[in-house]
Motif scaffolding. Structure first.
Motif, short mmCIF file in Angstrom:
data_model
loop_
_atom_site.label_atom_id
_atom_site.label_comp_id
_atom_site.label_asym_id
_atom_site.label_seq_id
_atom_site.Cartn_x
_atom_site.Cartn_y
_atom_site.Cartn_z
N MET A 480 0.83 -1.21 0.00
CA MET A 480 0.00 0.00 0.00
C MET A 480 0.86 1.26 0.00
O MET A 480 0.39 2.35 -0.31
N SER A 481 2.12 1.10 0.34
CA SER A 481 2.98 2.28 0.49
C SER A 481 3.34 2.88 -0.86
O SER A 481 3.56 2.18 -1.85
N ASN A 482 3.44 4.22 -0.89
CA ASN A 482 3.84 4.92 -2.12
C ASN A 482 5.31 4.70 -2.42
O ASN A 482 5.76 5.00 -3.53
N ARG A 483 6.03 4.20 -1.47
CA ARG A 483 7.46 3.97 -1.70
C ARG A 483 7.69 2.73 -2.57
O ARG A 483 8.81 2.51 -3.05
N ILE A 484 6.65 1.95 -2.76
CA ILE A 484 6.79 0.78 -3.64
C ILE A 484 6.38 1.20 -5.05
O ILE A 484 5.31 1.81 -5.25
#
Lengths: 812, 164
Positions: A480-484
């Motif tokens: 869910m993270s934007n870092r992925i």
């Protein structure tokens, strides 16, 4: 793109009519036009369940297109299974495959799991709609084929719209609600001179033509073809009109009464003729000189003979049924197949009006039959349109890990940095307590290391207790993270690349590669004792099958490419995934491939060291290429398989890996030899004793009595692991254990070497029997214990331990 | 993702109805038809067919092992026994006949889990081990003999040792 065509029934047939002709025409053209079409044809012959022989297509082409050579020349010593088929391929079924050993109800789901496209040509479904016109074996064998086609085929080709409608009616009746894709491809009407030379015209045919006008009908004489009506028409009027009747064709099945009527007809060989065994030239001669050609059939799939007749510029009259209208159009006359007087009236009409007759003949001059070349191109176009590869690319520069093991991760990182140069960033999700270690060790590396902690990812949520569930939960939350990134490589800290590679290992020619190693439906059968991992696989299988997805196993212990958008879509549609703890790899890939089949290519996995030991579980995929190692520290210990190899990355690691593969394959080969010996033993035992060897454990709970049933002997390979199934009969809630041992025939004490718990829900137990290094005869002992009692010997049989050459069989 | 049994049941009923209109019957019962659809070709699981009645057992054996319905000759031959023989005896006789046929070999048929019905080879362990010991001792001599003498030795040892 590979096109697999199963031609088993064509090459087994001794005649060339109907379906055989169509298969020959299609296949020879597909082979001839391989380069133009950009489609590689692989001809196969079904040998047994999940075993095909690859045929020599050049020899096939010579035989069927040029009438050179013989069928034996097609054979090769190359065999393949479904798992060996290329990921980006099409399985084109155009033959009478319902006769095959490999039922389509079994083959098609296997192909679907591999995302191999299925295209089936259905000639007709007369066997279902009019079973009284079919021979008995077909009534039993045909349903499985047609249901499998309706359920699984990606494209269903038919020769007529009529067949499409009939199939949809049937699908509705049996409750198959999935949407189907049909394409009508009429059969070709251009026929070559099969004899290859000008044959003699039969003198009887010449006499008939010289005598005067005749009505002509050609086909096998069987109930469906309705020849009775022609005889009735002849008796009720045609004879009086001075018109002869000629029927050409052999007697088929179930026509005894008609046969007698024909043989004993008063006008036989005077004005009524039945001709059998005519060559092509005689048939052609009879067509060309006929006054009219009649097809009084009750039902057809297409009526290839109709098309043939229309090309001879002779007026044709057909049964007034939908499929005949489709084929004959406005070029033909139509009559009620139950009313012989209508037949007489049609003939009378033309006899009384020669101008009308000439008009009809002139109309037929405009008739252009559909050609086989056109039919072949229609099939090719349909396949290309449906399954074309989109010229897309993806940007993928990120790997994502879930790990708490600092040293293990950084050992693996050395391999990634050097052998996967396209990776620029690694995101690591780790517990808070090791975060600093990761940060410190991750400084000054080529690859940027980004750290996320479990706590950040969980944001206050609690982790499940079960190991499998915990992993899935964390990974799903991480995504869910934007870092992925939108597209990334998911991996674990012990998956090491073995050779330098590019992104094309994961994304190639517009598709994501999805690497499978097993089938979740078969996984439980292959494990002795269930671990957390195995229980996770069982849950995953239940989840996938309940929701109508396929169930290949994708936790292949190698990095795999993930499309974040599809993963999130799956989690939105099935939020329960987070609670039930399914395998994060298998759930994603099976979901993704079901929803977006054109985006994925399903391939056998590339991992060395999974299984770590051949006895861990039963292999399904015989992978031949290794690009990744699933690192197990214990395999590098003294006396273990990799004891002399480096555990850390070094500049010679690729060279070492080549040798490592050789050593690993050698050990696997012994296990494979053991499998071959066991399979040969089963075959020979069945041949000799006329039943297959099997082991059964029966427990009668009422009488508290247990019994083993076993074959007379067993044969196993030296130095191999053999998974021997024991079927469980009866039911019990008692605590039952069974075990085995191999003991010397000299009479040493017997006690079980390995013990398994019996779970009657699983219906069988797998004994992992390890054999010694030397050829010898031993006793194979089976033990059981009920409710904790002492183990008793249930059965003892001879076990012949042999090498692959099997010399013992000479003596016994 | 497998085809539900209901689909096969439906298709059976469709064909049965069509045949009935012409006064004809399906070549097998629904039970046997369904068993066929879910079995491998040329393979019969004894555990699944042993629970059938005589008529169904007869149909199932032919369909599963030979992939065909019993021919008229076989039907006539077994008709009386189907009605008079008790289940286990009938099954034993039919299987004995079918297993002994060339067709079983030619088609590569497989009767699985049949060891349940085979006579108990109650342990001749002592006999087995003695026979095996003798054979093991003789093997090195046998291995060095010319082909003709090997044949001779095999014939005579088989007589003495019998089948293991």
């Amino acid at each position: 793109m590979n096109i697999y065509i199963d031609v088993t029934n064509l090459i087994q047939s001794n005649f060339m009519t109907g379906i055989q002709r169509a298969v020959s025409e299609f296949t020879t053209r597909l082979i001839r036009n391989e380069d133009i079409n950009g489609m590689q044809i692989v001809l196969i012959k079904c040998v047994e369940f999940d075993q095909f022989m690859v045929l020599k297509k050049d020899k096939f082409y010579e035989f069927y297109a040029k009438e050179v050579g013989d069928k034996k020349s097609f054979e090769s010593d190359v065999f393949i299974k479904v798992d060996d088929m290329c990921g980006d391929s099409v399985f084109l079924d155009i033959d009478a495959v319902w006769h095959n050993v490999f039922l389509r109800t079994e083959l098609y789901p296997m192909l679907k799991k591999r995302n191999i496209k299925i295209c089936t040509y259905v000639y007709d479904i007369i066997t279902i709609t009019h079973p009284y016109y079919t021979s008995n074996p077909n009534i039993v064998t045909f349903p499985a084929y047609i249901l499998a086609t309706l359920k699984y085929a990606d494209i269903i080709f038919t020769s007529a719209q009529f067949t499409v409608e009939e199939m949809e009616k049937l699908a509705k009746k049996v409750g198959l609600v999935n949407k189907r894709n049909y394409k009508v491809v009429p059969l070709g009407g251009d026929f070559k001179n099969n004899s290859g030379k000008t044959g003699e015209i039969d003198p009887r045919a010449i006499q008939i033509v010289e005598k005067g006008k005749y009505i002509f009908a050609v086909s096998t004489i069987e109930p469906r073809k309705n020849y009775e009506i022609l005889l009735d028409a002849f008796d009720k009027g045609l004879n009086d009109l001075g018109v002869q009747m000629v029927i050409a064709g052999r007697f088929g099945w179930n026509v005894e009464e008609l046969k007698e009527r024909i043989k004993n007809h008063p006008e036989k060989d005077k004005s009524f003729f039945h001709l059998e065994g005519m060559n092509d030239d005689t048939i052609r001669y009879l067509y060309e000189n006929a006054y009219m050609v009649f097809f009084p059939t009750f039902i057809e799939g297409y009526g290839l003979a109709t098309v043939e007749a229309m090309q001879y510029n002779v007026p044709v009259a057909l049964s007034d049924i939908p499929v005949m209208h489709e084929v004959g159009g406005d070029y033909c006359d139509y009559f009620d197949p139950y009313n012989p007087l209508e037949v007489v009236e049609i003939v009378r009409k033309y006899l009384n009006n020669p101008n009308l007759y000439e008009e009809r003949k002139n109309l037929l001059k405009n008739y252009q039959p559909y050609t086989w070349d056109q039919a072949e191109q229609d099939i090719v176009k349909a396949i290309r349109t449906q399954f074309s590869v989109h010229n897309v690319s993806v940007k993928c520069r990120q790997m994502v890990f879930l790990t708490a093991r600092v040293d293990a991760f950084f050992d693996t990182l050395d391999f990634i940095e050097n052998l996967m140069p396209f990776i620029e960033e690694i995101v690591v999700c780790c517990p808070e307590q090791v975060k600093d270690k990761f940060i410190n060790k991750g400084k000054n590396r080529r690859i940027l290391i980004t750290i996320m902690t479990d706590e950040e990812v969980l944001a206050g949520e609690k982790l499940p207790d079960d190991h499998q569930q915990r992993n899935t939960f964390l990974r799903c939350k991480m995504l869910m993270s934007n870092r992925i990134d939108d597209v990334f490589i998911m991996s674990d800290d012990d998956y090491r690349p073995m050779f330098k590679m590019g992104l094309d290992v994961f994304f190639e020619r517009g598709k994501y590669n999805a690497y499978f190693f097993h089938d979740l439906g078969e996984w439980e059968d292959g494990v002795k004792e269930m671990t957390s991992y195995d229980r996770g696989m069982v849950r995953t299988n239940e989840f996938l099958t309940k929701n109508g997805f396929y169930n290949l196993q994708y936790s292949s212990h190698m990095p795999q490419i993930i499309d974040k958008g599809i993963y999130k879509e799956m989690l939105r549609e099935f939020p329960e995934i987070l609670d039930i703890g399914v395998d994060e790899w298998s759930s994603y890939f099976n979901y993704a491939i079901s929803k977006y089949p054109s985006k994925f290519r399903v391939l056998p996995y590339l991992t060395l060291g999974w299984p770590g030991h051949v006895s861990d579980w039963e292999l399904k995929v015989d992978n031949k290429i290794y690009l990744f190692e699933n690192y197990y520290e214990n395999l590098y210990a003294p006396n273990e398989i990799f004891e002399n190899f480096s555990e850390q990355y070094n500049s010679d690691i690729e060279k070492e890996n080549v040798e490592k593969i050789r050593v690993f394959d050698e050990e696997r080969q012994e296990h494979k030899n053991g499998k071959i010996i066991y399979e040969n033993y089963m075959r020979k035992y069945n041949l000799k004793y006329r039943y297959a060897p099997s082991f059964i454990f029966e427990f009668d709970e009422k009488e508290n009595r247990a019994k083993f049933y076993a074959p007379r002997y067993i044969q196993l390979g030296v130095n191999s692991w053999n998974k021997i199934p024991v079927i469980l009969e009866g039911m019990s809630s008692a605590d039952i254990k069974i075990g085995w041992s191999l003991s010397s025939i000299k009479g040493e004490e017997k006690k079980p070497v390995e013990i398994c718990n019996v779970d009657y829900d699983r219906k069988k137990v797998l004994l992992a029997v390890r054999t010694p290094n030397e050829e010898q005869n031993l006793f194979f002992n089976l033990f059981y214990s009920i409710n904790g009692a002492k183990f008793q010997v249930g059965k003892t049989i001879i076990a012949k331990i042999v090498k692959k050459n099997e010399r013992e069989k000479e003596l016994y | 993702m497998n085809i539900k049994e209901e689909c096969f049941e439906q298709i059976y009923e469709i064909m049965k109805m069509e045949l009935a209109q012409k006064g004809e019957k399906m070549p097998c019962t629904k039970n046997v038809f369904l068993l066929y659809q879910t079995s491998r070709t040329y393979e019969a699981d004894y555990l699944k067919i042993k629970i059938l009645n005589n008529v169904e057992f007869f149909q199932a054996v032919y369909l599963l092992l030979f992939n065909r319905v019993p021919d008229e000759e076989a039907q006539i031959c077994w008709m009386e026994k189907m009605e008079t023989l008790e289940n286990s005896e009938f099954q034993k006789q039919v299987l004995s006949s079918v297993r002994g046929s060339q067709e079983y070999v030619i088609k590569g048929s497989k009767l699985i889990n049949y060891c349940l019905a085979e006579e108990d080879t109650k342990d001749n362990e002592t006999k087995l081990s003695r026979k095996v010991r003798i054979l093991n001792r003789l093997y090195p001599i046998y291995a060095r003999l010319p082909e003709q003498l090997k044949d001779f030795m095999r014939k005579h040892i088989k007589k003495y040792v019998g089948k293991i």
